[in-house]
Design a protein around this motif. Structure first.
Motif, PDB file in Angstrom:
ATOM      1  N   THR A  13       0.820  -1.221   0.000  1.00  0.00           N
ATOM      2  CA  THR A  13       0.000   0.000   0.000  1.00  0.00           C
ATOM      3  C   THR A  13       0.851   1.267   0.000  1.00  0.00           C
ATOM      4  N   GLN A  14       2.149   1.125  -0.225  1.00  0.00           N
ATOM      5  CA  GLN A  14       3.053   2.282  -0.231  1.00  0.00           C
ATOM      6  C   GLN A  14       2.825   3.118  -1.497  1.00  0.00           C
ATOM      7  N   PRO A  15       3.112   4.428  -1.431  1.00  0.00           N
ATOM      8  CA  PRO A  15       2.969   5.261  -2.634  1.00  0.00           C
ATOM      9  C   PRO A  15       4.009   4.897  -3.683  1.00  0.00           C
ATOM     10  N   ALA A  16       3.606   4.937  -4.943  1.00  0.00           N
ATOM     11  CA  ALA A  16       4.507   4.613  -6.049  1.00  0.00           C
ATOM     12  C   ALA A  16       5.477   5.758  -6.282  1.00  0.00           C
ATOM     13  N   VAL A  17       6.738   5.410  -6.583  1.00  0.00           N
ATOM     14  CA  VAL A  17       7.764   6.419  -6.856  1.00  0.00           C
ATOM     15  C   VAL A  17       8.504   6.124  -8.152  1.00  0.00           C
ATOM     16  N   ALA A  18       8.261   4.962  -8.754  1.00  0.00           N
ATOM     17  CA  ALA A  18       8.969   4.572  -9.978  1.00  0.00           C
ATOM     18  C   ALA A  18       8.018   3.802 -10.892  1.00  0.00           C
ATOM     19  N   THR A  19       8.334   3.798 -12.185  1.00  0.00           N
ATOM     20  CA  THR A  19       7.539   3.059 -13.160  1.00  0.00           C
ATOM     21  C   THR A  19       8.424   2.041 -13.856  1.00  0.00           C
ATOM     22  N   LEU A  20       7.940   0.816 -13.924  1.00  0.00           N
ATOM     23  CA  LEU A  20       8.652  -0.285 -14.568  1.00  0.00           C
ATOM     24  C   LEU A  20       7.964  -0.610 -15.882  1.00  0.00           C
ATOM     25  N   ALA A  29      14.200  -4.688 -18.918  1.00  0.00           N
ATOM     26  CA  ALA A  29      13.260  -4.072 -17.977  1.00  0.00           C
ATOM     27  C   ALA A  29      13.771  -2.666 -17.708  1.00  0.00           C
ATOM     28  N   VAL A  30      12.939  -1.651 -17.950  1.00  0.00           N
ATOM     29  CA  VAL A  30      13.338  -0.255 -17.770  1.00  0.00           C
ATOM     30  C   VAL A  30      12.645   0.284 -16.525  1.00  0.00           C
ATOM     31  N   LEU A  31      13.436   0.742 -15.560  1.00  0.00           N
ATOM     32  CA  LEU A  31      12.916   1.298 -14.320  1.00  0.00           C
ATOM     33  C   LEU A  31      13.282   2.769 -14.273  1.00  0.00           C
ATOM     34  N   GLY A  32      12.279   3.631 -14.257  1.00  0.00           N
ATOM     35  CA  GLY A  32      12.530   5.063 -14.265  1.00  0.00           C
ATOM     36  C   GLY A  32      11.643   5.789 -13.273  1.00  0.00           C
ATOM     37  N   PRO A  33      11.706   7.116 -13.273  1.00  0.00           N
ATOM     38  CA  PRO A  33      10.858   7.909 -12.386  1.00  0.00           C
ATOM     39  C   PRO A  33       9.384   7.641 -12.669  1.00  0.00           C
ATOM     40  N   LEU A  34       8.547   7.949 -11.722  1.00  0.00           N
ATOM     41  CA  LEU A  34       7.109   7.714 -11.847  1.00  0.00           C
ATOM     42  C   LEU A  34       6.571   8.433 -13.079  1.00  0.00           C
ATOM     43  N   ALA A  35       5.883   7.706 -13.937  1.00  0.00           N
ATOM     44  CA  ALA A  35       5.314   8.266 -15.158  1.00  0.00           C
ATOM     45  C   ALA A  35       4.222   9.277 -14.808  1.00  0.00           C
ATOM     46  N   THR A  36       4.018  10.247 -15.701  1.00  0.00           N
ATOM     47  CA  THR A  36       3.015  11.281 -15.439  1.00  0.00           C
ATOM     48  C   THR A  36       1.602  10.719 -15.474  1.00  0.00           C
ATOM     49  N   GLN A  37       1.396   9.655 -16.249  1.00  0.00           N
ATOM     50  CA  GLN A  37       0.081   9.018 -16.330  1.00  0.00           C
ATOM     51  C   GLN A  37       0.248   7.518 -16.169  1.00  0.00           C
ATOM     52  N   ALA A  38      -0.747   6.882 -15.562  1.00  0.00           N
ATOM     53  CA  ALA A  38      -0.712   5.432 -15.432  1.00  0.00           C
ATOM     54  C   ALA A  38      -0.953   4.810 -16.804  1.00  0.00           C
ATOM     55  N   GLU A  39      -0.114   3.883 -17.189  1.00  0.00           N
ATOM     56  CA  GLU A  39      -0.219   3.198 -18.472  1.00  0.00           C
ATOM     57  C   GLU A  39      -0.626   1.752 -18.219  1.00  0.00           C
ATOM     58  N   HIS A  49      10.296  -1.762  -3.442  1.00  0.00           N
ATOM     59  CA  HIS A  49      10.230  -2.719  -4.541  1.00  0.00           C
ATOM     60  C   HIS A  49      11.076  -2.267  -5.737  1.00  0.00           C
ATOM     61  N   ALA A  50      11.241  -0.969  -5.933  1.00  0.00           N
ATOM     62  CA  ALA A  50      12.087  -0.469  -7.021  1.00  0.00           C
ATOM     63  C   ALA A  50      13.559  -0.806  -6.746  1.00  0.00           C
ATOM     64  N   GLU A  51      13.988  -0.692  -5.486  1.00  0.00           N
ATOM     65  CA  GLU A  51      15.380  -1.002  -5.135  1.00  0.00           C
ATOM     66  C   GLU A  51      15.674  -2.493  -5.240  1.00  0.00           C
ATOM     67  N   ARG A  52      14.693  -3.330  -4.922  1.00  0.00           N
ATOM     68  CA  ARG A  52      14.891  -4.782  -4.900  1.00  0.00           C
ATOM     69  C   ARG A  52      14.611  -5.451  -6.243  1.00  0.00           C
ATOM     70  N   LEU A  53      14.287  -4.684  -7.261  1.00  0.00           N
ATOM     71  CA  LEU A  53      13.896  -5.250  -8.547  1.00  0.00           C
ATOM     72  C   LEU A  53      15.006  -6.082  -9.174  1.00  0.00           C
ATOM     73  N   VAL A  62      17.572  -1.716 -16.849  1.00  0.00           N
ATOM     74  CA  VAL A  62      18.083  -0.369 -17.084  1.00  0.00           C
ATOM     75  C   VAL A  62      17.417   0.539 -16.056  1.00  0.00           C
ATOM     76  N   ARG A  63      18.227   1.148 -15.199  1.00  0.00           N
ATOM     77  CA  ARG A  63      17.709   2.064 -14.177  1.00  0.00           C
ATOM     78  C   ARG A  63      17.990   3.490 -14.634  1.00  0.00           C
ATOM     79  N   LEU A  64      16.926   4.250 -14.883  1.00  0.00           N
ATOM     80  CA  LEU A  64      17.070   5.619 -15.367  1.00  0.00           C
ATOM     81  C   LEU A  64      17.286   6.618 -14.241  1.00  0.00           C
ATOM     82  N   ALA A  65      17.126   6.183 -13.011  1.00  0.00           N
ATOM     83  CA  ALA A  65      17.367   7.043 -11.846  1.00  0.00           C
ATOM     84  C   ALA A  65      17.858   6.150 -10.719  1.00  0.00           C
TER      85      ALA A  65
END
Length: 135
Positions: A13-20, A29-39, A49-53, A62-65
């Motif tokens: 239930t944590q807030p999202a901070v990254a988009t995969l 697999a591209v992991l970057g900052p949170l997208a402006t819109q949900a896709e 979960h972003a750190e443990r991916l 590929v980590r963009l941030a």
């Protein structure tokens, strides 16, 4: 006003901070900052979960941030919130209004101005390129 998106992992239930996003053709697999819109074909992840991916064997991540922090409300979000509060306070009757008679027209709904999304420069498949603030 932006609603908080949550991590798409089960029971998180944590807030999202990254988009995969997966690029299946490149096994990436591209992991970057949170997208402006949900896709529909991307996954929002919390910081944990972003750190443990990890990716499947043979795939590249590929980590963009490197640091993912929750998005702060923008000035547009705050302006939209102020406008919504202002409209709601003006729409509230100061005296009790008589009850509507059967068959009479209902009052028009109050609409709120939403912040505009950044202009889309180009789109390739499920990926979007947005114009930056300084461009």
């Amino acid at each position: 006003m932006r609603t908080t998106r949550h991590c798409t992992r089960s029971s998180c239930t944590q807030p999202a901070v990254a988009t995969l996003t997966y690029v299946y053709a490149d096994s990436t697999a591209v992991l970057g900052p949170l997208a402006t819109q949900a896709e529909p074909h991307s996954y929002d992840l919390c910081a944990t979960h972003a750190e443990r991916l990890t990716a499947p064997r043979g795939w590249e991540v590929v980590r963009l941030a490197s640091d993912f922090v929750p998005a702060r409300p923008s000035d547009d979000d705050l302006d939209a919130l102020a406008d919504a509060v202002r409209e709601a306070s003006q729409a509230r009757p100061t005296t009790s209004a008589p009850a509507a008679r059967p068959g009479s027209a209902a009052p028009a709904p109050v609409t709120h101005r939403l912040p505009e999304a950044p202009p889309e420069v180009s789109r390739r498949g499920h990926l979007r390129m947005l114009r930056g603030e300084g461009e």
